[in-house]
Design an enzyme around this catalytic site. Structure first.
Site, mmCIF file in Angstrom:
data_model
loop_
_atom_site.group_PDB
_atom_site.id
_atom_site.type_symbol
_atom_site.label_atom_id
_atom_site.label_comp_id
_atom_site.label_asym_id
_atom_site.label_seq_id
_atom_site.Cartn_x
_atom_site.Cartn_y
_atom_site.Cartn_z
ATOM 1 N N HIS A 191 0.871 -1.182 0.000
ATOM 2 C CA HIS A 191 0.000 0.000 0.000
ATOM 3 C C HIS A 191 0.901 1.223 0.000
ATOM 4 O O HIS A 191 1.768 1.380 0.849
ATOM 5 C CB HIS A 191 -0.916 0.019 1.222
ATOM 6 C CG HIS A 191 -1.807 1.219 1.256
ATOM 7 N ND1 HIS A 191 -2.990 1.256 0.553
ATOM 8 C CD2 HIS A 191 -1.670 2.424 1.852
ATOM 9 C CE1 HIS A 191 -3.549 2.441 0.746
ATOM 10 N NE2 HIS A 191 -2.769 3.161 1.535
ATOM 11 N N CYS A 192 0.699 2.107 -0.955
ATOM 12 C CA CYS A 192 1.531 3.300 -1.093
ATOM 13 C C CYS A 192 0.866 4.472 -0.372
ATOM 14 O O CYS A 192 -0.221 4.908 -0.772
ATOM 15 C CB CYS A 192 1.735 3.630 -2.565
ATOM 16 S SG CYS A 192 2.802 5.059 -2.817
ATOM 17 N N PRO A 193 1.497 4.997 0.673
ATOM 18 C CA PRO A 193 0.880 6.117 1.389
ATOM 19 C C PRO A 193 0.903 7.422 0.598
ATOM 20 O O PRO A 193 0.095 8.305 0.838
ATOM 21 C CB PRO A 193 1.729 6.230 2.659
ATOM 22 C CG PRO A 193 3.029 5.610 2.320
ATOM 23 C CD PRO A 193 2.738 4.558 1.293
ATOM 24 N N GLY B 87 -1.985 6.866 -1.907
ATOM 25 C CA GLY B 87 -3.203 6.471 -1.214
ATOM 26 C C GLY B 87 -3.887 5.280 -1.850
ATOM 27 O O GLY B 87 -5.092 5.103 -1.694
ATOM 28 N N THR B 88 -3.140 4.458 -2.546
ATOM 29 C CA THR B 88 -3.707 3.284 -3.192
ATOM 30 C C THR B 88 -2.727 2.118 -3.081
ATOM 31 O O THR B 88 -1.580 2.295 -2.669
ATOM 32 C CB THR B 88 -4.039 3.579 -4.663
ATOM 33 O OG1 THR B 88 -4.711 2.448 -5.217
ATOM 34 C CG2 THR B 88 -2.796 3.854 -5.480
#
Length: 135
Positions: free
Chosen positions: A27-29, A32-33
């Protein structure tokens, strides 16, 4: 079991997004996805192009520290201190260091991602295997 629907093989539930993602890498902060099957090619290109851009920036900005070193080495101390006090010189030195740090950090991520793809395993699956080996 969290989503209460059909979960295909190699899909993992993301607690941040609240959904199952096929071939979930992480999950890439920042975006946001989740990075998974649908957007993995774009992520791979991004992770490989950023170190190349940083290498290019590092090589270009390296001229300033090299010139400063040569001034110091040739005993031109007055010129050395004059150049070192300039704002442009300080910015170039900071950008050289930043480019090198980002090159190393994102380059190591690209290396790990390349290893994961060549072994047909995602980072989530790699963590699951490492956790199982530790038991």
């Amino acid at each position: 079991e969290v989503c209460r629907c059909f979960k295909p093989p190699r899909a993992h539930h993301c607690s941040e997004c609240g959904r199952c993602v096929l071939w979930m890498d992480h999950h890439c902060p920042w975006t946001g996805t989740c990075v998974g099957h649908d957007n993995l090619p774009a992520f791979v290109l991004f992770v490989h192009y950023v170190p190349l851009a940083c290498l290019h920036s590092f090589v270009i900005h390296l001229e300033v520290p090299i010139r400063l070193f040569l001034m110091w080495y040739r005993n031109k101390y007055a010129m050395f201190w004059f150049m070192l006090r300039r704002f442009v010189t300080i910015v170039a030195i900071v950008l050289t260091i930043v480019a090198l740090v980002v090159l190393v950090l994102v380059g190591s991520l690209a290396w790990d991602l390349h290893w994961s793809l060549s072994n047909n395993i995602s980072m989530v699956e790699e963590l699951i295997v490492d956790k199982a080996k530790g038991r």
